[in-house]
Design a protein around this motif. Structure first.
Motif, PDB file in Angstrom:
ATOM      1  N   TYR A   1       0.829  -1.203   0.000  1.00 50.07           N
ATOM      2  CA  TYR A   1       0.000   0.000   0.000  1.00 50.07           C
ATOM      3  C   TYR A   1       0.865   1.256   0.000  1.00 50.07           C
ATOM      4  N   HIS A   2       0.552   2.168  -0.897  1.00 50.57           N
ATOM      5  CA  HIS A   2       1.271   3.439  -0.988  1.00 50.57           C
ATOM      6  C   HIS A   2       0.254   4.576  -0.952  1.00 50.57           C
ATOM      7  N   VAL A   3       0.298   5.361   0.112  1.00 49.28           N
ATOM      8  CA  VAL A   3      -0.648   6.463   0.276  1.00 49.28           C
ATOM      9  C   VAL A   3      -0.236   7.634  -0.619  1.00 49.28           C
ATOM     10  N   ILE A   4      -1.200   8.177  -1.348  1.00 47.13           N
ATOM     11  CA  ILE A   4      -0.968   9.347  -2.175  1.00 47.13           C
ATOM     12  C   ILE A   4      -1.802  10.507  -1.639  1.00 47.13           C
ATOM     13  N   GLU A   5      -1.418  11.702  -1.997  1.00 46.71           N
ATOM     14  CA  GLU A   5      -2.141  12.901  -1.602  1.00 46.71           C
ATOM     15  C   GLU A   5      -2.748  13.548  -2.845  1.00 46.71           C
ATOM     16  N   LYS A   6      -3.996  13.947  -2.740  1.00 46.01           N
ATOM     17  CA  LYS A   6      -4.640  14.624  -3.858  1.00 46.01           C
ATOM     18  C   LYS A   6      -3.897  15.913  -4.195  1.00 46.01           C
TER      19      LYS A   6
ATOM     20  N   ASP B   1       1.852  15.580  -7.081  1.00 49.94           N
ATOM     21  CA  ASP B   1       2.418  14.699  -8.093  1.00 49.94           C
ATOM     22  C   ASP B   1       3.354  13.668  -7.479  1.00 49.94           C
ATOM     23  N   PHE B   2       3.433  12.499  -8.116  1.00 45.85           N
ATOM     24  CA  PHE B   2       4.457  11.513  -7.787  1.00 45.85           C
ATOM     25  C   PHE B   2       4.851  10.796  -9.071  1.00 45.85           C
TER      26      PHE B   2
ATOM     27  N   GLY C   1       8.567   5.473 -12.343  1.00 53.72           N
ATOM     28  CA  GLY C   1       9.470   5.501 -13.492  1.00 53.72           C
ATOM     29  C   GLY C   1       9.439   6.867 -14.136  1.00 53.72           C
ATOM     30  N   ASP C   2       9.224   6.902 -15.449  1.00 56.06           N
ATOM     31  CA  ASP C   2       9.167   8.185 -16.157  1.00 56.06           C
ATOM     32  C   ASP C   2       7.747   8.726 -16.286  1.00 56.06           C
ATOM     33  N   LEU C   3       6.790   8.105 -15.586  1.00 48.68           N
ATOM     34  CA  LEU C   3       5.400   8.545 -15.616  1.00 48.68           C
ATOM     35  C   LEU C   3       5.108   9.436 -14.408  1.00 48.68           C
ATOM     36  N   LYS C   4       4.751  10.674 -14.691  1.00 51.67           N
ATOM     37  CA  LYS C   4       4.341  11.586 -13.616  1.00 51.67           C
ATOM     38  C   LYS C   4       2.841  11.450 -13.415  1.00 51.67           C
ATOM     39  N   VAL C   5       2.435  11.208 -12.183  1.00 52.26           N
ATOM     40  CA  VAL C   5       1.023  10.961 -11.867  1.00 52.26           C
ATOM     41  C   VAL C   5       0.495  12.112 -11.015  1.00 52.26           C
ATOM     42  N   HIS C   6      -0.623  12.663 -11.440  1.00 53.19           N
ATOM     43  CA  HIS C   6      -1.266  13.758 -10.710  1.00 53.19           C
ATOM     44  C   HIS C   6      -2.674  13.326 -10.312  1.00 53.19           C
ATOM     45  N   PRO C   7      -2.908  13.013  -9.021  1.00 51.60           N
ATOM     46  CA  PRO C   7      -4.259  12.652  -8.574  1.00 51.60           C
ATOM     47  C   PRO C   7      -5.083  13.923  -8.340  1.00 51.60           C
TER      48      PRO C   7
END
Length: 265
Positions: A100-105, A108-109, A112-118
């Protein structure tokens, strides 16, 4: 970047997005076998996956999560409240805490080379999100289970190359259909699902010359038809307050059970 729908609809959702070297799923509401078959259609092996981004905890988005994450030891990304709901769902089986990896709305995180913005969305779940992903100067967004959108969402979805957008239902079909009143109100409410007309109206706000393709997804089996969703959205674009017509963009409806054509750009 590449984007494809492995399954999309009220019976199960699973979207693939990746770059040349890194591969992710958004949600896993279908069986491990179907995920494996879908990925192989796209030329990706399940063991090449580097994680699963979870939009929210509803079963049509997580039913296959336990099996897949255990089998391939896949990290699971979601907001704290969403992951808490998943951990409390006995139907998913025991999932190792270290997956489990907690993300924040709105933070960005990278995978790899993919930037993810929730991004925060309006839906009747614990703490739901949609995702915008980028690799270099290329970007895509997957936005489903959206009861309503506002100016913040419109701003978040500017300058995309590709968008996967919910067109869940036809309002009239919901209103005259057999669903109980409470369920109808849930679907049509501000924390429910996006109708065909609203999807078309949102698209008129985010279309631009560089948009390379549009997926319509998460269609209701009982309250929509693929042709109806497509034609309604096309009409909203063509008749709407934007400088484009629907024929200016490739638009496809994601199947409930079949892997879509892969958008590769």
């Amino acid at each position: 970047m590449r984007l494809a729908s492995i399954a999309s609809g009220s019976s199960g959702n699973c979207i693939y997005v990746g770059s040349d070297n890194h591969h992710l799923l958004i949600d896993d509401g279908i069986s491990g076998k179907k995920v494996k078959e879908g990925l192989e259609t796209l030329g990706v092996k399940p063991e090449e996956l580097e994680g699963i981004l979870i939009t929210h905890e509803h079963i049509d988005h997580v039913s296959g999560l336990g099996v897949l994450s255990r089998r391939y030891h896949l990290p699971i990304y979601g907001t704290e409240a969403t992951l808490r709901q998943i951990q409390g769902n006995p139907s998913l089986g025991k999932i190792s805490e270290d997956l489990y990896h907690v993300i924040e709305k709105e933070q960005d995180f990278f995978v790899g080379d993919l930037k993810v913005h929730p991004m925060s969305i309006s839906h009747d779940a614990a703490d739901p999100v949609a995702y915008r992903l980028a690799c270099g100067d290329q970007s895509a967004a997957v936005v489903t289970d959206l009861g309503e959108y506002d100016e913040r969402i419109v701003a978040e979805l500017q300058n995309l190359d590709m968008v996967f957008l919910e067109a869940n239902h036809d309002v009239r079909m919901v209103q005259v259909g057999p669903y109980p009143y409470v369920l109808k109100q849930r679907i049509l409410g501000e924390r429910g699902h996006m109708c065909n007309e609203a999807a078309g109206k949102l698209l008129t706000r985010i279309l631009h010359d560089g948009m390379r393709g549009i997926f319509l997804g998460h269609l209701s089996k009982e309250n929509n038809y693929p042709d109806l969703a497509l034609e309604t959205v096309r009409m909203e674009i063509t008749m709407g307050d934007c400088p484009y017509t629907a024929s200016d963009f490739p638009i496809q409806v994601a199947s409930r059970t079949q892997v879509s054509a892969c958008a590769d750009w």
